[in-house]
Design a protein around this motif. Structure first.
Motif, PDB file in Angstrom:
ATOM      1  N   PRO A   1       0.805  -1.229   0.000  1.00 24.93           N
ATOM      2  CA  PRO A   1       0.000   0.000   0.000  1.00 24.93           C
ATOM      3  C   PRO A   1       0.838   1.280   0.000  1.00 24.93           C
ATOM      4  O   PRO A   1       0.488   2.246  -0.683  1.00 24.93           O
ATOM      5  CB  PRO A   1      -0.834  -0.118   1.278  1.00 24.93           C
ATOM      6  CG  PRO A   1      -0.929  -1.582   1.532  1.00 24.93           C
ATOM      7  CD  PRO A   1       0.377  -2.151   1.058  1.00 24.93           C
ATOM      8  N   SER A   2       1.940   1.290   0.731  1.00 27.70           N
ATOM      9  CA  SER A   2       2.785   2.492   0.769  1.00 27.70           C
ATOM     10  C   SER A   2       3.447   2.750  -0.584  1.00 27.70           C
ATOM     11  O   SER A   2       3.590   3.900  -1.007  1.00 27.70           O
ATOM     12  CB  SER A   2       3.847   2.362   1.854  1.00 27.70           C
ATOM     13  OG  SER A   2       4.664   1.237   1.620  1.00 27.70           O
ATOM     14  N   THR A   3       3.817   1.681  -1.272  1.00 25.95           N
ATOM     15  CA  THR A   3       4.425   1.814  -2.598  1.00 25.95           C
ATOM     16  C   THR A   3       3.382   2.285  -3.602  1.00 25.95           C
ATOM     17  O   THR A   3       3.645   3.160  -4.431  1.00 25.95           O
ATOM     18  CB  THR A   3       5.032   0.473  -3.049  1.00 25.95           C
ATOM     19  OG1 THR A   3       5.979   0.051  -2.067  1.00 25.95           O
ATOM     20  CG2 THR A   3       5.705   0.598  -4.392  1.00 25.95           C
ATOM     21  N   ARG A   4       2.187   1.710  -3.524  1.00 24.37           N
ATOM     22  CA  ARG A   4       1.094   2.125  -4.406  1.00 24.37           C
ATOM     23  C   ARG A   4       0.814   3.618  -4.221  1.00 24.37           C
ATOM     24  O   ARG A   4       0.661   4.357  -5.186  1.00 24.37           O
ATOM     25  CB  ARG A   4      -0.166   1.315  -4.103  1.00 24.37           C
ATOM     26  CG  ARG A   4      -1.348   1.634  -5.000  1.00 24.37           C
ATOM     27  CD  ARG A   4      -2.544   0.754  -4.698  1.00 24.37           C
ATOM     28  NE  ARG A   4      -2.239  -0.664  -4.695  1.00 24.37           N
ATOM     29  CZ  ARG A   4      -2.105  -1.411  -5.795  1.00 24.37           C
ATOM     30  NH1 ARG A   4      -2.271  -0.870  -6.972  1.00 24.37           N
ATOM     31  NH2 ARG A   4      -1.822  -2.686  -5.705  1.00 24.37           N
ATOM     32  N   LYS A   5       0.800   4.059  -2.958  1.00 18.23           N
ATOM     33  CA  LYS A   5       0.549   5.468  -2.669  1.00 18.23           C
ATOM     34  C   LYS A   5       1.646   6.350  -3.259  1.00 18.23           C
ATOM     35  O   LYS A   5       1.369   7.416  -3.815  1.00 18.23           O
ATOM     36  CB  LYS A   5       0.448   5.690  -1.166  1.00 18.23           C
ATOM     37  CG  LYS A   5       0.112   7.102  -0.793  1.00 18.23           C
ATOM     38  CD  LYS A   5      -0.058   7.264   0.703  1.00 18.23           C
ATOM     39  CE  LYS A   5      -0.380   8.709   1.019  1.00 18.23           C
ATOM     40  NZ  LYS A   5      -0.543   8.928   2.449  1.00 18.23           N
ATOM     41  N   ALA A   6       2.905   5.912  -3.174  1.00 21.08           N
ATOM     42  CA  ALA A   6       4.030   6.684  -3.725  1.00 21.08           C
ATOM     43  C   ALA A   6       3.893   6.842  -5.237  1.00 21.08           C
ATOM     44  O   ALA A   6       4.124   7.921  -5.788  1.00 21.08           O
ATOM     45  CB  ALA A   6       5.354   6.020  -3.376  1.00 21.08           C
ATOM     46  N   VAL A   7       3.507   5.768  -5.910  1.00 19.95           N
ATOM     47  CA  VAL A   7       3.356   5.822  -7.369  1.00 19.95           C
ATOM     48  C   VAL A   7       2.179   6.716  -7.750  1.00 19.95           C
ATOM     49  O   VAL A   7       2.282   7.556  -8.658  1.00 19.95           O
ATOM     50  CB  VAL A   7       3.187   4.409  -7.973  1.00 19.95           C
ATOM     51  CG1 VAL A   7       2.836   4.481  -9.455  1.00 19.95           C
ATOM     52  CG2 VAL A   7       4.449   3.591  -7.766  1.00 19.95           C
ATOM     53  N   LEU A   8       1.073   6.595  -7.042  1.00 21.35           N
ATOM     54  CA  LEU A   8      -0.100   7.418  -7.354  1.00 21.35           C
ATOM     55  C   LEU A   8       0.155   8.893  -7.033  1.00 21.35           C
ATOM     56  O   LEU A   8      -0.324   9.780  -7.749  1.00 21.35           O
ATOM     57  CB  LEU A   8      -1.327   6.893  -6.611  1.00 21.35           C
ATOM     58  CG  LEU A   8      -1.791   5.498  -7.041  1.00 21.35           C
ATOM     59  CD1 LEU A   8      -2.957   5.030  -6.192  1.00 21.35           C
ATOM     60  CD2 LEU A   8      -2.132   5.458  -8.524  1.00 21.35           C
ATOM     61  N   THR A   9       0.932   9.166  -5.996  1.00 24.31           N
ATOM     62  CA  THR A   9       1.311  10.538  -5.677  1.00 24.31           C
ATOM     63  C   THR A   9       2.194  11.108  -6.789  1.00 24.31           C
ATOM     64  O   THR A   9       2.003  12.251  -7.222  1.00 24.31           O
ATOM     65  CB  THR A   9       2.050  10.605  -4.330  1.00 24.31           C
ATOM     66  OG1 THR A   9       1.174  10.123  -3.310  1.00 24.31           O
ATOM     67  CG2 THR A   9       2.490  12.014  -3.997  1.00 24.31           C
ATOM     68  N   ALA A  10       3.143  10.309  -7.273  1.00 22.94           N
ATOM     69  CA  ALA A  10       3.998  10.737  -8.380  1.00 22.94           C
ATOM     70  C   ALA A  10       3.162  10.998  -9.630  1.00 22.94           C
ATOM     71  O   ALA A  10       3.419  11.945 -10.374  1.00 22.94           O
ATOM     72  CB  ALA A  10       5.071   9.681  -8.666  1.00 22.94           C
ATOM     73  N   LEU A  11       2.168  10.162  -9.847  1.00 21.92           N
ATOM     74  CA  LEU A  11       1.257  10.332 -10.976  1.00 21.92           C
ATOM     75  C   LEU A  11       0.592  11.711 -10.925  1.00 21.92           C
ATOM     76  O   LEU A  11       0.537  12.420 -11.924  1.00 21.92           O
ATOM     77  CB  LEU A  11       0.207   9.211 -10.927  1.00 21.92           C
ATOM     78  CG  LEU A  11      -0.664   8.978 -12.132  1.00 21.92           C
ATOM     79  CD1 LEU A  11       0.141   8.351 -13.248  1.00 21.92           C
ATOM     80  CD2 LEU A  11      -1.809   8.065 -11.755  1.00 21.92           C
ATOM     81  N   ASP A  12       0.127  12.065  -9.733  1.00 18.61           N
ATOM     82  CA  ASP A  12      -0.522  13.377  -9.555  1.00 18.61           C
ATOM     83  C   ASP A  12       0.489  14.522  -9.700  1.00 18.61           C
ATOM     84  O   ASP A  12       0.199  15.520 -10.352  1.00 18.61           O
ATOM     85  CB  ASP A  12      -1.192  13.449  -8.190  1.00 18.61           C
ATOM     86  CG  ASP A  12      -2.384  12.495  -8.067  1.00 18.61           C
ATOM     87  OD1 ASP A  12      -2.945  12.119  -9.121  1.00 18.61           O
ATOM     88  OD2 ASP A  12      -2.733  12.139  -6.929  1.00 18.61           O
ATOM     89  N   LEU A  13       1.664  14.378  -9.084  1.00 16.39           N
ATOM     90  CA  LEU A  13       2.687  15.433  -9.128  1.00 16.39           C
ATOM     91  C   LEU A  13       3.145  15.734 -10.557  1.00 16.39           C
ATOM     92  O   LEU A  13       3.421  16.879 -10.896  1.00 16.39           O
ATOM     93  CB  LEU A  13       3.900  15.052  -8.287  1.00 16.39           C
ATOM     94  CG  LEU A  13       3.732  15.136  -6.775  1.00 16.39           C
ATOM     95  CD1 LEU A  13       4.950  14.580  -6.082  1.00 16.39           C
ATOM     96  CD2 LEU A  13       3.497  16.578  -6.359  1.00 16.39           C
ATOM     97  N   LEU A  14       3.220  14.692 -11.369  1.00 13.46           N
ATOM     98  CA  LEU A  14       3.688  14.870 -12.748  1.00 13.46           C
ATOM     99  C   LEU A  14       2.556  15.247 -13.698  1.00 13.46           C
ATOM    100  O   LEU A  14       2.782  15.473 -14.889  1.00 13.46           O
ATOM    101  CB  LEU A  14       4.400  13.597 -13.231  1.00 13.46           C
ATOM    102  CG  LEU A  14       5.713  13.305 -12.511  1.00 13.46           C
ATOM    103  CD1 LEU A  14       6.259  11.946 -12.921  1.00 13.46           C
ATOM    104  CD2 LEU A  14       6.735  14.387 -12.785  1.00 13.46           C
ATOM    105  N   GLY A  15       1.343  15.310 -13.179  1.00 16.56           N
ATOM    106  CA  GLY A  15       0.214  15.775 -13.982  1.00 16.56           C
ATOM    107  C   GLY A  15      -0.409  14.759 -14.906  1.00 16.56           C
ATOM    108  O   GLY A  15      -1.075  15.122 -15.886  1.00 16.56           O
ATOM    109  N   TYR A  16      -0.238  13.472 -14.600  1.00 20.12           N
ATOM    110  CA  TYR A  16      -0.869  12.442 -15.425  1.00 20.12           C
ATOM    111  C   TYR A  16      -2.265  12.140 -14.898  1.00 20.12           C
ATOM    112  O   TYR A  16      -2.514  12.193 -13.699  1.00 20.12           O
ATOM    113  CB  TYR A  16      -0.037  11.150 -15.414  1.00 20.12           C
ATOM    114  CG  TYR A  16       1.291  11.301 -16.109  1.00 20.12           C
ATOM    115  CD1 TYR A  16       1.361  11.479 -17.487  1.00 20.12           C
ATOM    116  CD2 TYR A  16       2.483  11.255 -15.395  1.00 20.12           C
ATOM    117  CE1 TYR A  16       2.584  11.621 -18.127  1.00 20.12           C
ATOM    118  CE2 TYR A  16       3.708  11.401 -16.036  1.00 20.12           C
ATOM    119  CZ  TYR A  16       3.740  11.574 -17.394  1.00 20.12           C
ATOM    120  OH  TYR A  16       4.939  11.714 -18.037  1.00 20.12           O
ATOM    121  N   ALA A  17      -3.173  11.813 -15.801  1.00 22.07           N
ATOM    122  CA  ALA A  17      -4.537  11.449 -15.404  1.00 22.07           C
ATOM    123  C   ALA A  17      -4.544  10.023 -14.869  1.00 22.07           C
ATOM    124  O   ALA A  17      -3.779   9.178 -15.320  1.00 22.07           O
ATOM    125  CB  ALA A  17      -5.464  11.554 -16.606  1.00 22.07           C
TER     126      ALA A  17
END
Length: 66
Positions: free
Chosen positions: A49-65
């Motif tokens: 879960p912590s890794t999933r959260k890191a990837v999804l946070t990066a997704l948001d930070l980089l502006g991907y949908a």
């Protein structure tokens, strides 16, 4: 016995460090491998879960949908 010549070293692009590739950018931002990014984006349940959260946070930070 035939002599085997060593393979040429792989360049950074062939190792998945291509900054034009969204998966590579996400992986670098999240601090994970591109394989982990793929697992998260494909909804695999083998990701912590912590890794999933890191990837999804990066997704948001980089502006991907999502």
């Amino acid at each position: 016995m035939a002599r085997v010549t060593p393979l040429a070293p792989l360049n950074a692009k062939s190792w998945g460090n291509d900054q034009s590739n969204p998966s590579c950018r996400l992986a670098q931002q999240a601090g994970v491998s591109t394989a982990t990014v793929s697992r998260v984006l494909n909804g695999k349940d083998t990701v912590a879960p912590s890794t999933r959260k890191a990837v999804l946070t990066a997704l948001d930070l980089l502006g991907y949908a999502r």
